[in-house]
Design a protein around this motif. Structure first.
Motif, mmCIF file in Angstrom:
data_model
loop_
_atom_site.group_PDB
_atom_site.id
_atom_site.type_symbol
_atom_site.label_atom_id
_atom_site.label_comp_id
_atom_site.label_asym_id
_atom_site.label_seq_id
_atom_site.Cartn_x
_atom_site.Cartn_y
_atom_site.Cartn_z
ATOM 1 N N THR A 1 1.762 -11.196 -9.079
ATOM 2 C CA THR A 1 0.854 -12.086 -8.342
ATOM 3 C C THR A 1 1.392 -13.506 -8.217
ATOM 4 O O THR A 1 0.654 -14.426 -7.894
ATOM 5 C CB THR A 1 -0.529 -12.134 -9.036
ATOM 6 N N GLN B 1 1.235 -6.065 3.213
ATOM 7 C CA GLN B 1 1.813 -6.380 4.529
ATOM 8 C C GLN B 1 2.679 -5.234 5.044
ATOM 9 O O GLN B 1 2.671 -4.922 6.248
ATOM 10 C CB GLN B 1 2.658 -7.662 4.436
ATOM 11 N N GLU B 2 3.414 -4.583 4.148
ATOM 12 C CA GLU B 2 4.253 -3.448 4.536
ATOM 13 C C GLU B 2 3.408 -2.297 5.071
ATOM 14 O O GLU B 2 3.803 -1.615 6.030
ATOM 15 C CB GLU B 2 5.076 -2.981 3.342
ATOM 16 N N LYS C 1 11.035 -8.477 -7.488
ATOM 17 C CA LYS C 1 9.612 -8.274 -7.703
ATOM 18 C C LYS C 1 8.923 -8.155 -6.349
ATOM 19 O O LYS C 1 9.182 -8.937 -5.445
ATOM 20 C CB LYS C 1 9.016 -9.468 -8.460
ATOM 21 N N LYS C 2 8.056 -7.176 -6.215
ATOM 22 C CA LYS C 2 7.292 -7.025 -4.982
ATOM 23 C C LYS C 2 5.853 -7.442 -5.282
ATOM 24 O O LYS C 2 5.192 -6.879 -6.138
ATOM 25 C CB LYS C 2 7.336 -5.581 -4.481
ATOM 26 N N SER C 3 5.391 -8.440 -4.576
ATOM 27 C CA SER C 3 4.038 -8.940 -4.812
ATOM 28 C C SER C 3 3.011 -8.024 -4.156
ATOM 29 O O SER C 3 3.339 -7.192 -3.300
ATOM 30 C CB SER C 3 3.897 -10.359 -4.260
ATOM 31 N N GLU D 1 -3.447 -12.666 3.385
ATOM 32 C CA GLU D 1 -3.010 -13.951 2.828
ATOM 33 C C GLU D 1 -4.142 -14.675 2.104
ATOM 34 O O GLU D 1 -3.893 -15.603 1.346
ATOM 35 C CB GLU D 1 -2.460 -14.843 3.947
ATOM 36 N N LYS E 1 0.698 -8.919 -2.063
ATOM 37 C CA LYS E 1 0.575 -9.238 -0.639
ATOM 38 C C LYS E 1 1.710 -8.611 0.172
ATOM 39 O O LYS E 1 1.494 -8.125 1.286
ATOM 40 C CB LYS E 1 0.537 -10.753 -0.452
ATOM 41 N N GLU E 2 2.912 -8.598 -0.371
ATOM 42 C CA GLU E 2 4.040 -7.961 0.319
ATOM 43 C C GLU E 2 3.800 -6.461 0.467
ATOM 44 O O GLU E 2 4.090 -5.869 1.506
ATOM 45 C CB GLU E 2 5.334 -8.207 -0.467
ATOM 46 N N PHE E 3 3.236 -5.855 -0.590
ATOM 47 C CA PHE E 3 2.935 -4.429 -0.569
ATOM 48 C C PHE E 3 1.907 -4.104 0.513
ATOM 49 O O PHE E 3 2.032 -3.114 1.249
ATOM 50 C CB PHE E 3 2.406 -4.006 -1.948
ATOM 51 N N LYS F 1 -3.273 -9.344 8.601
ATOM 52 C CA LYS F 1 -2.307 -10.126 7.820
ATOM 53 C C LYS F 1 -2.926 -11.435 7.338
ATOM 54 O O LYS F 1 -2.666 -11.889 6.219
ATOM 55 C CB LYS F 1 -1.054 -10.407 8.656
#
Length: 454
Positions: free
Chosen positions: A242, A107-108, A99-101, A128, A103-105, A124
């Motif tokens: 989420t 941050q990338e 699963k990609k959250s 958060e 926030k990870e999406f 960043k």
């Protein structure tokens, strides 16, 4: 003031720990019961668990995943597998997903920006502090104070974060969220921004005539603006993971049609068969250490009651599903439009148990049919009497009728609740205008005045 001794008689229901455990087990789903048994096996040494094994009682090291995937295709228990095809072996790693959250999406996307590292760091930090809806949960002043950076720099970083996908991310409120989306869609129109800033409540009520008067524009134009704004996403995080854990659904039973008859197959494969370890029986018979014997006796009593309660739970659930199947055979055969009114009390009276027992037994429990996995509670509906008929009609069917009438209505002259009531009576469904309004609201459908299109 004086002291007196009085003798009174009263009735009280005192639930023992065993009674409470029995009620808890009845309420548990298969998944919850499995976890509970695993915990009991660790805490009670006198219990032995026997798990169901596969046909070979072992899993081969060179397990053929290609054959396995084909064998379960279509959930058909009478499958036929052709092993003669020379195809590439399906790797089990192909079925592992992460699963990609949100926030990870985000941050990338920050990593790909051509910006200095200190700006990326501030971005960043903002990411958060984005909440589950996709809104920034911290003010610019707080960012300035906590990171000890300038306000102008903080606002610049916020603009960078707000330019990321999905549109509308990191807004401070819904108005800013909607306006960001308009800008990213290049829909720069002053009237659109005015409606968002001043008339969102009127827009929610579909009061386009009032909005048109305030903006001095045509009603149809106000409606067009409203359609644009309503097409925007008020929660930018929608569709992203989420952090909430996945809730697993394990059906309590499978309902299968075999040789023209519906059969109930209890899904107890994941629940082990519990027995008493013979070693501890011999400890009681030996009577060497009184404390040891008493400890074992207590554990034995606990284990015996657990086994009895699990068997009683399965029996109760089976009887309820069997009675539902008897009453709702047409539903399983022909579909939802044949769902009959059915209440907890009706099932409880037929089985000779209390209504609360049925309520607990179906709590968060599902059955699997050829139509898919169904929540048992959804099969219980109240009924409305039909004209010239002794049989009732399920409120679910009535809701579908109301929904269909509204979908097919003339949007320039939407049907009032009274008109819907009259149409339903023509179809022999005896229902009041207030009930129509109640069902319409339960389906989140607006009133006729708010559905009107200009």
């Amino acid at each position: 003031m004086e002291f007196k001794l009085n003798l009174t008689q009263e009735q009280k229901l005192i639930m023992t720990q065993q009674m409470q455990l029995s009620v808890q087990l009845l309420q548990m789903s298969n998944f919850e019961l499995q976890n509970y048994i695993e915990k009991e096996l660790q805490e009670n040494p006198v219990i032995d668990a026997e798990y169901k094994k596969n046909e070979n009682n072992k899993l081969d090291d060179d397990f053929d995943y290609k054959k396995f995937i084909k064998s379960i295709e279509g959930d058909n228990y009478n499958y036929h597998v052709n092993y003669d095809r020379d195809e590439e072996m399906a790797s089990p790693f192909n079925f592992i997903s992460a699963k990609k959250s949100l926030k990870e999406f985000l941050q990338e996307q920050i990593l790909e920006l051509n910006e200095p590292e200190y700006i990326k760091s501030i971005c960043k930090y903002m990411i958060e502090n984005i909440d589950a809806r996709g809104y920034l949960d911290i003010s610019i002043d707080e960012i300035v104070e906590e990171l000890e950076v300038g306000k102008e720099l903080s606002e610049k970083c916020l603009k960078i974060v707000q330019s990321l996908e999905p549109d509308g991310i990191a807004a401070r409120d819904i108005k800013e969220c909607l306006k960001i989306q308009l800008q990213q869609k290049s829909l720069i129109d002053n009237d659109l921004f005015v409606i968002i800033d001043k008339y969102l409540e009127l827009l929610a009520e579909n009061k386009y005539n009032v909005i048109a008067k305030e903006l001095r524009i045509d009603v149809k134009k106000a409606q067009e603006y409203g359609d644009i704004i309503k097409s925007l996403e008020p929660k930018p995080s929608r569709g992203f993971y989420t952090g909430e854990e996945t809730k697993y659904i394990v059906p309590e039973a499978y309902i299968r049609k075999i040789n023209g008859e519906y059969c109930i197959i209890m899904n107890d494969g994941a629940i082990p068969k519990l027995n008493i370890n013979k070693l501890y029986k011999s400890i009681i018979n030996s009577q060497q250490d009184k404390d040891t014997v008493q400890f074992v006796k207590n554990k034995l009593n606990s284990a015996m009651f657990l086994i009895k309660s699990i068997n009683q739970r399965e029996s109760t659930i089976y009887n309820i599903i069997e009675k539902i199947l008897e009453l709702q055979k047409d539903y399983f055969e022909y579909g939802e439009e044949y769902l009959k009114p059915m209440t907890l009390k009706e099932i409880a009276d037929d089985l000779g148990v209390h209504e609360s027992t049925v309520s607990r037994a179906i709590r968060e429990k599902y059955i699997h049919t050829h139509k898919g996995t169904i929540k048992i509670k959804d099969l219980f509906t109240t009924g409305i009497s039909q004209i010239d008929s002794f049989e009732g009609i399920s409120n679910k069917i009535i809701k579908k009728e109301i929904q269909k009438l509204i979908e097919d209505e003339n949007k320039k002259k939407p049907l009032s609740d009274q008109k819907i009531c009259d149409i339903l009576k023509e179809k022999n469904i005896n229902i009041s205008r207030r009930t129509v309004a109640k069902y319409r609201e339960e389906m989140s459908i607006k009133s006729s005045s708010k559905r009107k299109r200009f």
